[in-house]
Structure formats: C-alpha cells, structure tokens
Design an enzyme around this catalytic site. Structure first.
Site, short mmCIF file in Angstrom:
data_model
loop_
_atom_site.label_atom_id
_atom_site.label_comp_id
_atom_site.label_asym_id
_atom_site.label_seq_id
_atom_site.Cartn_x
_atom_site.Cartn_y
_atom_site.Cartn_z
CE LYS A 8 -1.70 2.93 2.15
NZ LYS A 8 -1.45 4.33 1.64
CB CYS B 58 12.83 9.30 8.38
SG CYS B 58 13.95 8.11 7.67
P1 NAD Z 1 2.12 8.98 7.34
O1 NAD Z 1 2.20 8.29 8.64
O2 NAD Z 1 1.15 10.12 7.21
O3 NAD Z 1 1.71 7.96 6.18
C1 NAD Z 1 2.33 6.68 6.10
C2 NAD Z 1 1.32 5.69 5.55
O4 NAD Z 1 0.23 5.59 6.46
C3 NAD Z 1 0.76 6.11 4.20
O5 NAD Z 1 0.72 4.98 3.36
C4 NAD Z 1 -0.62 6.62 4.54
O6 NAD Z 1 -1.57 6.34 3.54
C5 NAD Z 1 -1.00 5.87 5.80
N1 NAD Z 1 -1.85 6.66 6.70
C6 NAD Z 1 -1.89 8.02 6.82
N2 NAD Z 1 -2.77 8.38 7.78
C7 NAD Z 1 -3.29 7.24 8.26
C8 NAD Z 1 -4.26 6.96 9.29
N3 NAD Z 1 -4.85 7.93 9.95
N4 NAD Z 1 -4.55 5.68 9.55
C9 NAD Z 1 -3.94 4.68 8.87
N5 NAD Z 1 -3.03 4.89 7.88
C10 NAD Z 1 -2.70 6.15 7.58
O7 NAD Z 1 3.60 9.43 6.95
P2 NAD Z 1 4.06 10.35 5.76
O8 NAD Z 1 3.64 11.77 6.03
O9 NAD Z 1 3.70 9.75 4.45
O10 NAD Z 1 5.65 10.24 5.89
C11 NAD Z 1 6.42 11.06 6.72
C12 NAD Z 1 6.70 10.40 8.04
O11 NAD Z 1 7.34 9.15 7.84
C13 NAD Z 1 7.66 11.20 8.92
O12 NAD Z 1 7.22 11.14 10.25
C14 NAD Z 1 8.98 10.47 8.75
O13 NAD Z 1 9.89 10.63 9.82
C15 NAD Z 1 8.50 9.07 8.66
N6 NAD Z 1 9.50 8.23 8.03
C16 NAD Z 1 10.21 7.39 8.82
C17 NAD Z 1 11.19 6.59 8.26
C18 NAD Z 1 12.01 5.66 9.11
O14 NAD Z 1 12.66 4.80 8.55
N7 NAD Z 1 11.98 5.78 10.43
C19 NAD Z 1 11.46 6.67 6.89
C20 NAD Z 1 10.72 7.55 6.12
C21 NAD Z 1 9.73 8.32 6.70
#
Ligand code: NAD
Length: 506
Positions: free
Chosen positions: A183, A291
């Site tokens: 997804k 991240c």
């Molecule tokens: P996000 O949490 O908003 O989204 C991630 C996934 O979750 C997406 O596929 C999205 O569709 C889904 N999602 C969003 N809201 C949701 C909800 N309410 N319920 C269920 N699923 C939901 O993250 P983002 O904004 O796409 O990415 C940025 C974040 O990811 C930052 O916090 C960053 O630090 C983190 N990140 C972490 C790493 C790591 O390896 N630690 C790597 C990359 C990004």
C-alpha cells in the site's frame, strides 16, 4: 487537489495490481496526485474498495502455494533481472519521482539507487536465508533449522521515499518466498507503480506482488485481514503506533519505522568547512523531508560562534523546482505540508526561538504556485518549544548549545526519538565516547545521514521504532521467515532398541 476539476478529470488513473494484472479500481473515492512545484494534476489515485483489497490478499494467498516452493535460484534471478531493469530505467523513474514528490532529480536518482541496493541484496537471498545444522546433538541425532516464508506479507509506505522504501520491502519479502500486498503513499504512488511494473517484467509471477491504494481504511483493512501474516510500516509515529497496536492485537508480526528528530553534535575541533557543508546538506536536502534529516544541531563550546557561517551557507542554496539544474531545495510535498511548516515557524518565533534565517515565501521564478519554503534556521532552541518537540519535516534547522560533550549527549538522550544522530569532531576519543553513550539507533561519525547499506539493516530505536527487527538486510530475513527447528534421528537395521524411554533425553 488544487487544480481545476477539468484538469483532474483528464489525468490518467493509477492502477491497482492484482494477480499480475494492472486493473482500474471500481471505487468512487479518488485523490489527485499533484506536482508540488506546479500544482499540475499528474494522475488520480483510487482508494481501493474492501472487495479489491480482499482480492489482492486472496491472490497473494493463492500464489504463495507455489511461490514458497520456487527454487532459491529462480527467485534470486528475478531480482538480478529487476536490478538491471531499474538501472536501465533510472532516468525515467527519477523523473516520475521528482514530478510527484518534488525532490531534485539527482536526489530522486539517489532515492531509487538506495532501493536498488536492496534489490541487489535480495538477489543474494540464498546465502542470507541459510539455516543452521548441529551434527550429533545426541547419539545419531542432528538438529537443523529451516527459515521458511510466512505467507502473505504487507507493506505500508510514506511519501518521502516513494522508490527506496517500497524497495526496502517487497524484494526481501518476495525473495525469501513470501507473497506481498503493498500500500504505497497515496500522495505519490506513481514511481512505486512503475517499479512494480518492472518487477512484473523481471518475472515476478501473478499474485506474488499486489498493490492496493488508499489511506486510513486500506491500512486498517491490512491490519485486520486474517490472511496477512506480517506488516512492515514506514511513516509517522502517530500512524505507526496505531498500525503496530492494531496489527499486533490481530496476531501479526509488525515492524514500524517512524518519526524522528535527529540531532548532530558539533565539537569545536571539528573540520569547520566539512561540518557546516554536511549540516546544511542534511538539514535542507530533500526540503528536510527525510526521516534521517538533521533537524537539530547542538553546538558545543566555541562552535557556537559558527552560526553566521552556517546561515551564510544556507543562504547559498537554490530553492526551485526539482527539475531545474542546480536546485538544492525543492518544494515540500503538498499545500498542507507547506502550511504546517509555515505555522511551526510562526510558533517557533512565538515561543522565543531566534529566527536567524527566514525561508518563508521565497520568490521562485517560474514556479509561483509551488509549495516552497527555503532554508530556515532558529537558534536558542529549547525543549518545550514546538519547533523542538515536533518533527517539522521541512527545511528548518534548530540550533541548541551545550557547554561540553557530556551535556550535549545528555540533551540528545533526553529526546524521545532515536532514529539517527551524528557527531562532528577530529577526536577519536570523543567520537568513541559518543558512539558508546548515545542512545540512538543509527550513529554517524562525521557522516551526517548514517543510513546503513543493505548489508546491515535500518536500526532506528526508541520512539522512532516499534518491533524488534529492522527492514532490509539480515534482520528482515528473520522478520519475513519463521524458523523451524528439526531434530532428526534415522534408524538403520543395526540400531539396538532400548525399549520405551519415558525420560526427556533424546
Ligand atoms: P504517514 O504516517 O502520514 O503515512 C504513512 C502511511 O500511512 C501512508 O501509506 C498513509 O496512507 C498511511 N496513513 C496516513 N494516515 C493514516 C491513518 N490515519 N490511519 C492509517 N493509515 C494512515 O507518513 P508520511 O507523512 O507519508 O511520511 C512522513 C513520516 O514518515 C515522517 O514522520 C517520517 O519521519 C517518517 N519516516 C520514517 C522513516 C524511518 O525509517 N523511520 C522513513 C521515512 C519516513
């Protein structure tokens, strides 16, 4: 989302991938994929229906019956082919990525390349998935382990690395004999889909890799589906914590790599030019949407006098569309992300941090509608201020100060996050002290973004991670397999029978 309705209607649709076919969703819920530099609608992405999600899972479940028995070499060769296809299509992949995500073209190639390294690693799966054998653990008895695939696994990915992070997931899961439902982020699913098309071209059989699109409902369906055995999630701490709790309660294996607030320490003996270059690159590259971005720098002792030079470096960075040559800082991913970053900058000022460089509302010729915010620097930042407590995920660097290395280490260890950290120094003793005492999972020594290559694994810690095994590398082979331990004795006709034995011995 901001484009005229007519533009959106003409935009192509992003397909689902179910049982080897790219299919049009029957959903009524769609979202626009928007170029963050121009607001052009590039495509429309469906929010898959529950029936479509079930179909993706059931085709993965069916495909598992044969895929799990497919020889190691056959599986590995598909990834050898995939790495070749990714290399051949690198420019096209980077162009799609830049258009939908915003990062510069060279950085987009870096995004694809870091994923490509995982594909190369997956092609070596035979040696990674070996079991162990102990000969003669008792008389005539051997014990050995089989690392067997789990079944249907799923991946949920964020917007910021739409090539690398899907490639952290499906190659390793599939190479170890599992089937997969991915997804991708609904904000930029196009490059992910192109990679999945290349995977089909490389020979991934129907049903082995499936893709559904959507948001919260799709993610919850994955967490709840009884036929999904394991979930790898990368994204924000809020969503990752939800996914971990919900999927764990449903008995699944879960790993969640989540949000961050990465600190660098700069000691006064550091190479000034190299350190300031590294800080500016790691804080403002990818518009701070990594991240592993360095979002807090702790200047120790005399290094606190380096602020004007750091500001001067940040001012030289070119803010523009990611396709423009020489661009250092592209747009942030969406209008919502832009207003969030801008409002956090306002909060920083209101909380009393000193705004050393204000990147708000830059003039970007030719990209007047883009989601731009230029490099921004605050000094005098303290815990309790929103710019410190929250992950900004934009090109905003916070500067704090410490009297010595002990104070700086204690400052970082008091922050709940544990994704990445770095120290800049010429002292081996200081670097070693830092390495030993810092409570953060990924440590750089004069390396600003210490993301491990796939020979290792991504090892964020504390609030940045839930689950014990990391994505890609050796750790993920354990995540995607179940160890079966076999204890075996073979009788031949000369073996003397000692009758019934009711003790626990072999
Ligand atoms: P996000 O949490 O908003 O989204 C991630 C996934 O979750 C997406 O596929 C999205 O569709 C889904 N999602 C969003 N809201 C949701 C909800 N309410 N319920 C269920 N699923 C939901 O993250 P983002 O904004 O796409 O990415 C940025 C974040 O990811 C930052 O916090 C960053 O630090 C983190 N990140 C972490 C790493 C790591 O390896 N630690 C790597 C990359 C990004």
């Amino acid at each position: 989302m901001n484009a005229p309705a007519s533009q959106a209607v003409l935009a192509p649709t992003v397909k689902l991938l179910i049982n080897g076919q790219l299919v049009e969703s029957k959903t009524t819920q769609w979202r626009n994929v928007v170029n963050p530099a121009t607001q052009e609608v590039l495509a429309r992405v469906p929010f898959a229906t529950p029936e479509e999600i079930n179909l993706a899972v059931s085709s993965a479940k069916e495909a598992f019956k044969t895929w799990k028995k497919t020889p190691i070499g056959t599986r590995a060769r598909i990834f050898l082919k995939l790495q070749q296809l990714i290399r051949e299509n690198m420019k096209e992949l980077a162009a799609i990525l830049t258009a939908e995500q915003g990062k510069t073209l060279p950085d987009a190639e870096g995004d694809v390349f870091r994923g490509l390294e995982v594909v190369e690693h997956a092609a070596n799966i035979g040696t990674l998935q070996l079991g162990e054998l102990a000969n003669n653990v008792a008389n005539g008895v051997d014990t050995y382990t089989l690392n067997q695939p789990l079944g249907v696994c799923a991946g949920i990915t964020p917007f910021n690395f739409p090539a690398m992070i899907p490639l952290w997931m499906f190659p390793m899961a599939i190479a170890t004999g599992n089937t997969f439902v991915l997804k991708p982020s609904e904000q930029d699913p196009m490059v992910t889909m192109r990679l999945c098309e290349l995977a089909l071209e490389a020979g991934v059989p129907p049903g082995v890799l499936n893709v559904i699109h959507g948001g919260e409902d799709a993610v919850n369906a994955i967490c709840d589906h009884p036929d999904i055995k394991a979930i790898s999630f990368v994204g924000s701490t809020k969503v990752g914590t939800h996914v971990y709790n919900r999927a764990s309660l449903n008995g699944k294996r879960v790993q969640c790599m989540m949000g961050a607030k990465n600190h660098a320490i700069v000691l006064p003996d550091a190479n000034k030019e190299q350190s300031l270059n590294a800080l500016a690159g790691a804080a403002f590259g990818a518009a701070g949407q990594r991240c592993m971005a360095l979002s807090v720098v702790v200047l120790v002792g005399e290094a606190r006098n380096w602020i004007p030079e750091l500001v001067a470096k940040a001012k030289t960075l070119k803010v523009s569309g990611g396709t423009e040559a020489g661009t250092d800082v592209g747009p942030v991913v969406s209008c919502a992300a832009l207003s969030r970053v801008e409002s956090l900058i306002e909060r920083g000022i209101a909380d009393g941090a000193k705004l050393e460089l204000d990147g708000r509302k830059p003039q970007v010729a030719g990209y007047e509608k883009g989601n731009f915010v230029g490099p921004t620097i605050f000094s005098g930042v303290k815990p309790g201020m929103s710019v410190y407590d929250q992950e900004i995920f934009g090109p905003v660097l916070c500067i704090a100060e410490a009297a010595d290395i002990d104070e700086a280490i204690a400052f970082i260890n008091a922050n709940p996050n544990g994704n990445g950290t770095a120290i800049f120094t010429q002292s081996g003793a200081a670097a070693r002290k830092f390495q030993e005492e810092i409570d953060v999972g990924q440590v750089g020594i004069n390396v600003p973004i210490p993301v491990p290559v796939p020979l290792f694994s991504f090892t964020g810690s504390r609030a940045s991670k839930l689950g014990d095994l990391g994505p890609y590398g050796k750790q993920v082979v354990m995540f995607y397999t179940q160890t079966k331990t076999v204890t075996a004795r073979w009788f031949d006709d000369s073996t003397t029978s000692h009758g019934v034995n009711t003790t626990i011995s072999l």
